[in-house]
Motif scaffolding. Structure first.
Motif, PDB file in Angstrom:
ATOM      1  N   HIS A  62     108.663-100.887   0.814  1.00 15.95           N
ATOM      2  CA  HIS A  62     108.895-100.561   2.012  1.00 15.95           C
ATOM      3  C   HIS A  62     109.641 -99.110   1.816  1.00 15.95           C
ATOM      4  O   HIS A  62     110.070 -98.635   3.260  1.00 15.95           O
ATOM      5  CB  HIS A  62     110.027-101.501   2.738  1.00 15.95           C
ATOM      6  N   GLY A  63     109.844 -98.636   1.120  1.00 15.92           N
ATOM      7  CA  GLY A  63     110.545 -97.348   0.953  1.00 15.92           C
ATOM      8  C   GLY A  63     112.039 -97.512   0.994  1.00 15.92           C
ATOM      9  O   GLY A  63     112.819 -96.462   1.396  1.00 15.92           O
ATOM     10  N   LEU A 108     117.614 -89.413   0.758  1.00 14.09           N
ATOM     11  CA  LEU A 108     116.764 -88.489   1.771  1.00 14.09           C
ATOM     12  C   LEU A 108     117.250 -87.013   1.623  1.00 14.09           C
ATOM     13  O   LEU A 108     116.445 -86.001   1.847  1.00 14.09           O
ATOM     14  CB  LEU A 108     116.351 -89.062   3.095  1.00 14.09           C
ATOM     15  N   ASP A 109     118.673 -86.969   1.837  1.00 11.83           N
ATOM     16  CA  ASP A 109     119.230 -85.582   1.844  1.00 11.83           C
ATOM     17  C   ASP A 109     118.838 -84.635   0.662  1.00 11.83           C
ATOM     18  O   ASP A 109     118.422 -83.644   1.013  1.00 11.83           O
ATOM     19  CB  ASP A 109     120.607 -85.683   1.897  1.00 11.83           C
ATOM     20  N   ALA A 110     118.859 -85.409  -0.483  1.00 12.50           N
ATOM     21  CA  ALA A 110     118.497 -84.682  -1.663  1.00 12.50           C
ATOM     22  C   ALA A 110     117.183 -84.558  -1.800  1.00 12.50           C
ATOM     23  O   ALA A 110     116.689 -83.316  -2.335  1.00 12.50           O
ATOM     24  CB  ALA A 110     119.168 -85.519  -2.829  1.00 12.50           C
ATOM     25  N   ALA A 111     116.223 -85.398  -1.180  1.00 10.66           N
ATOM     26  CA  ALA A 111     114.909 -85.331  -1.710  1.00 10.66           C
ATOM     27  C   ALA A 111     114.285 -84.184  -0.460  1.00 10.66           C
ATOM     28  O   ALA A 111     113.173 -83.585  -1.101  1.00 10.66           O
ATOM     29  CB  ALA A 111     114.243 -86.434  -1.135  1.00 10.66           C
ATOM     30  N   VAL A 122     103.650 -83.562  -2.889  1.00 14.01           N
ATOM     31  CA  VAL A 122     104.373 -85.047  -3.588  1.00 14.01           C
ATOM     32  C   VAL A 122     105.655 -85.227  -3.091  1.00 14.01           C
ATOM     33  O   VAL A 122     106.022 -86.464  -2.912  1.00 14.01           O
ATOM     34  CB  VAL A 122     104.154 -84.814  -5.211  1.00 14.01           C
ATOM     35  N   ASP A 123     106.489 -84.141  -3.228  1.00 12.29           N
ATOM     36  CA  ASP A 123     107.774 -84.309  -2.573  1.00 12.29           C
ATOM     37  C   ASP A 123     108.005 -84.660  -1.146  1.00 12.29           C
ATOM     38  O   ASP A 123     108.810 -85.245  -0.842  1.00 12.29           O
ATOM     39  CB  ASP A 123     108.673 -82.927  -2.823  1.00 12.29           C
ATOM     40  N   ALA A 124     106.965 -84.035  -0.294  1.00 11.96           N
ATOM     41  CA  ALA A 124     106.942 -84.174   1.268  1.00 11.96           C
ATOM     42  C   ALA A 124     106.601 -85.793   1.249  1.00 11.96           C
ATOM     43  O   ALA A 124     107.232 -86.470   2.013  1.00 11.96           O
ATOM     44  CB  ALA A 124     105.937 -83.417   1.647  1.00 11.96           C
ATOM     45  N   ILE A 125     105.775 -86.287   0.520  1.00 18.46           N
ATOM     46  CA  ILE A 125     105.509 -87.747   0.747  1.00 18.46           C
ATOM     47  C   ILE A 125     106.251 -88.654   0.391  1.00 18.46           C
ATOM     48  O   ILE A 125     106.885 -89.722   1.266  1.00 18.46           O
ATOM     49  CB  ILE A 125     104.235 -87.986  -0.213  1.00 18.46           C
ATOM     50  N   LYS A 126     107.435 -88.318  -0.529  1.00 17.46           N
ATOM     51  CA  LYS A 126     108.294 -89.288  -0.968  1.00 17.46           C
ATOM     52  C   LYS A 126     109.427 -89.085  -0.064  1.00 17.46           C
ATOM     53  O   LYS A 126     110.192 -90.112   0.394  1.00 17.46           O
ATOM     54  CB  LYS A 126     108.947 -88.577  -2.460  1.00 17.46           C
ATOM     55  N   ALA A 127     109.885 -87.974   0.687  1.00 20.47           N
ATOM     56  CA  ALA A 127     110.888 -87.690   1.535  1.00 20.47           C
ATOM     57  C   ALA A 127     110.392 -88.521   2.670  1.00 20.47           C
ATOM     58  O   ALA A 127     111.298 -89.005   3.417  1.00 20.47           O
ATOM     59  CB  ALA A 127     111.012 -86.392   1.941  1.00 20.47           C
ATOM     60  N   ARG A 128     109.247 -88.291   3.215  1.00 22.50           N
ATOM     61  CA  ARG A 128     108.617 -89.144   4.411  1.00 22.50           C
ATOM     62  C   ARG A 128     108.815 -90.775   4.158  1.00 22.50           C
ATOM     63  O   ARG A 128     109.106 -91.383   4.921  1.00 22.50           O
ATOM     64  CB  ARG A 128     107.124 -88.672   4.560  1.00 22.50           C
ATOM     65  N   GLU A 179     115.578 -82.173  11.144  1.00 23.90           N
ATOM     66  CA  GLU A 179     115.746 -80.701  11.451  1.00 23.90           C
ATOM     67  C   GLU A 179     115.213 -80.041  10.100  1.00 23.90           C
ATOM     68  O   GLU A 179     115.512 -78.816   9.976  1.00 23.90           O
ATOM     69  CB  GLU A 179     117.215 -80.266  11.567  1.00 23.90           C
ATOM     70  N   SER A 180     114.708 -80.630   9.239  1.00 17.73           N
ATOM     71  CA  SER A 180     114.049 -80.089   7.990  1.00 17.73           C
ATOM     72  C   SER A 180     113.010 -79.129   7.964  1.00 17.73           C
ATOM     73  O   SER A 180     112.955 -78.253   7.194  1.00 17.73           O
ATOM     74  CB  SER A 180     113.842 -81.175   7.055  1.00 17.73           C
ATOM     75  N   GLY A 181     112.162 -79.413   8.985  1.00 13.65           N
ATOM     76  CA  GLY A 181     110.749 -78.649   9.082  1.00 13.65           C
ATOM     77  C   GLY A 181     109.733 -79.337   8.313  1.00 13.65           C
ATOM     78  O   GLY A 181     108.374 -79.111   8.497  1.00 13.65           O
ATOM     79  N   LEU A 182     110.086 -80.373   7.847  1.00 10.21           N
ATOM     80  CA  LEU A 182     109.007 -81.476   7.524  1.00 10.21           C
ATOM     81  C   LEU A 182     108.456 -82.324   8.627  1.00 10.21           C
ATOM     82  O   LEU A 182     107.442 -82.613   8.589  1.00 10.21           O
ATOM     83  CB  LEU A 182     109.435 -82.223   6.267  1.00 10.21           C
ATOM     84  N   ALA A 183     109.206 -82.848   9.422  1.00 12.89           N
ATOM     85  CA  ALA A 183     108.942 -83.620  10.430  1.00 12.89           C
ATOM     86  C   ALA A 183     107.827 -83.296  11.365  1.00 12.89           C
ATOM     87  O   ALA A 183     107.805 -82.153  12.053  1.00 12.89           O
ATOM     88  CB  ALA A 183     110.202 -84.246  11.280  1.00 12.89           C
ATOM     89  N   THR A 184     107.044 -84.227  11.771  1.00 13.31           N
ATOM     90  CA  THR A 184     105.933 -83.931  12.705  1.00 13.31           C
ATOM     91  C   THR A 184     106.555 -84.127  14.170  1.00 13.31           C
ATOM     92  O   THR A 184     107.624 -84.776  14.184  1.00 13.31           O
ATOM     93  CB  THR A 184     104.682 -84.876  12.530  1.00 13.31           C
TER      94      THR A 184
END
Length: 409
Positions: A62-63, A108-111, A122-128, A179-184
């Motif tokens: 479940h992550g 998640l902060d570190a990721a 790959v790093d984006a998928i893991k953070a998500r 606030e990371s810029g990754l979030a849709t």
């Protein structure tokens, strides 16, 4: 590093190690510029090893992060029945799903810092995936505002009590993702909804964390220790930045001047003084998340005087944390002490029903003494790895480059 060490190298230690190294790499929230950071190959290799080991063994389907597993990543999770009955205890203490919200938020902060540097898919998928794990922990109960610790074999069942130590990193992690810029756009809406509903309920309960029947609440952000002051101010400022609703800014300004505690200090003064230990000789392990909240508060604050006060608090926190770094020298990786992943064997014989938080804490403390007898390695890792690596992360959160450089190896 021998086999025994890896078998019991708890997820907390891996997270703190990775957070420490990634935090000082150049990124948007780093205090150092890209041309000022040199990462030695041995350090970079250690980061990759820790990162790979976390994903190989400690992230469930479940992550959500687990506390411990065997060398192959296997562990016997509490069953749905055990969660309902509060086994080993209703807090979930010492079980492998004890700290999912805390660990996910921190990792998640570190990721996200890792992704900001690599821009790797790959790093984006893991953070998500970690973000989705946090949202799941806020979706497993019918109780409004409840943040769970982890889930059982059915992916839903859970222990009835979370805590302030679980909830703050849950908030920080989701905020960092937002606030990371990754979030849709869709993810931002979902995160805003979860944060708003949960924080509004916590405030309605007098800053207490909701807990399921029969416990009511468990843990609070209210109070005048550093951890509590930083938690409240960060949460209110976050909500203002998130919603642009002036009510949150007004509440934030009111809380700044609230006065109390033994020294009758305001929360502004408490944060300016930085981290302080009060329930044990040191507890970088639990206070590091409050320092991370102060760091986020420093980043969000636009008032120059307040921002300077928060920076002084971060500097003071780093200087106190440094005193715990030598604890790492007391750890012997060749020590043959064991850790038994069979948590039931030592703890369930002591189990009894619990109806109050006090009863659950008393039971858990008794069980810990039994667990330590079968797993002496646990104490050595928590004392000599978890505590100094938590302290090291606190140092990296300081925005004053000269302080960070002073203690860089």
């Amino acid at each position: 590093m021998n086999r025994t060490f890896f078998q019991v190298f708890s997820i907390t230690c891996l997270i703190f190690l990775l957070s420490l190294i990634v935090e000082i790499l150049p990124g948007e929230s780093s205090s150092l510029r890209a041309d000022e950071v040199v990462v030695e190959p041995v350090v970079a290799n250690a980061v990759e090893q820790a990162h790979a080991e976390i994903w190989r063994r400690f992230v469930d389907e479940h992550g959500i992060l687990l506390d411990f597993t065997d060398l192959d990543g296997k562990v016997s999770l509490p069953t749905p029945e055990e969660c309902r009955e509060g086994k080993p205890n209703a807090l979930g203490w010492w079980a492998p799903i004890e700290n999912g919200a805390m660990f996910n938020g921190m990792y998640l902060d570190a990721a996200l810092l890792r992704w900001k540097n690599s821009r790797s898919e790959v790093d984006a998928i893991k953070a998500r995936r970690l973000m989705e794990g946090l949202l799941k922990l806020n979706s497993i109960s019918d109780l409004k505002g409840f943040v769970g610790r982890g889930v059982s074999t059915d992916g839903i069942s859970h222990y009835p009590m979370g805590s302030n130590d679980q909830t703050l990193p849950w908030i920080v992690g989701l905020w960092r993702y937002w606030e990371s810029g990754l979030a849709t756009a869709e993810e931002k809406i979902r995160i805003e909804r979860h944060l708003t509903q949960t924080i509004e309920e916590i405030i309605r309960l007098g800053w207490k964390m909701p807990a399921e029947t029969p416990f009511g609440t468990r843990g609070t952000f209210a109070g005048f220790h550093f951890d509590e002051a930083a938690r409240v101010l960060f949460t209110l400022k976050l909500m203002y930045v998130l919603t642009h609703d002036e009510k949150w800014q007004n509440l934030y300004l009111q809380e700044l001047d609230e006065r109390g505690g033994e020294k009758q200090l305001t929360k502004r003064e408490i944060c300016e003084a930085g981290m302080a230990f009060f329930y044990a000789k040191t507890h970088n392990w639990t206070s590091c998340t409050a320092v991370s909240a102060l760091r986020a508060l420093w980043e969000m604050e636009t008032d120059p005087a307040l921002k300077a006060a928060y920076e002084r608090g971060l500097v003071a926190s780093a200087k106190l944390a440094v005193e715990s770094l030598p604890l790492a020298l007391q750890f012997d990786p060749q020590d043959e002490s064991v850790f038994d992943v069979d948590w039931r064997k030592s703890m369930l014989p002591l189990w009894k029903p619990q109806q109050t938080e006090h009863e659950s804490v008393a039971l858990a403390q008794e069980q810990l003494r039994a667990f330590m007898k079968t797993s002496p390695r646990r104490h050595k890792e928590t004392a000599f790895i978890r505590e100094p690596t938590s302290a090291a992360w606190i140092v990296t959160l300081c925005p004053d480059q000269s302080v960070v450089r002073e203690y860089q190896p």
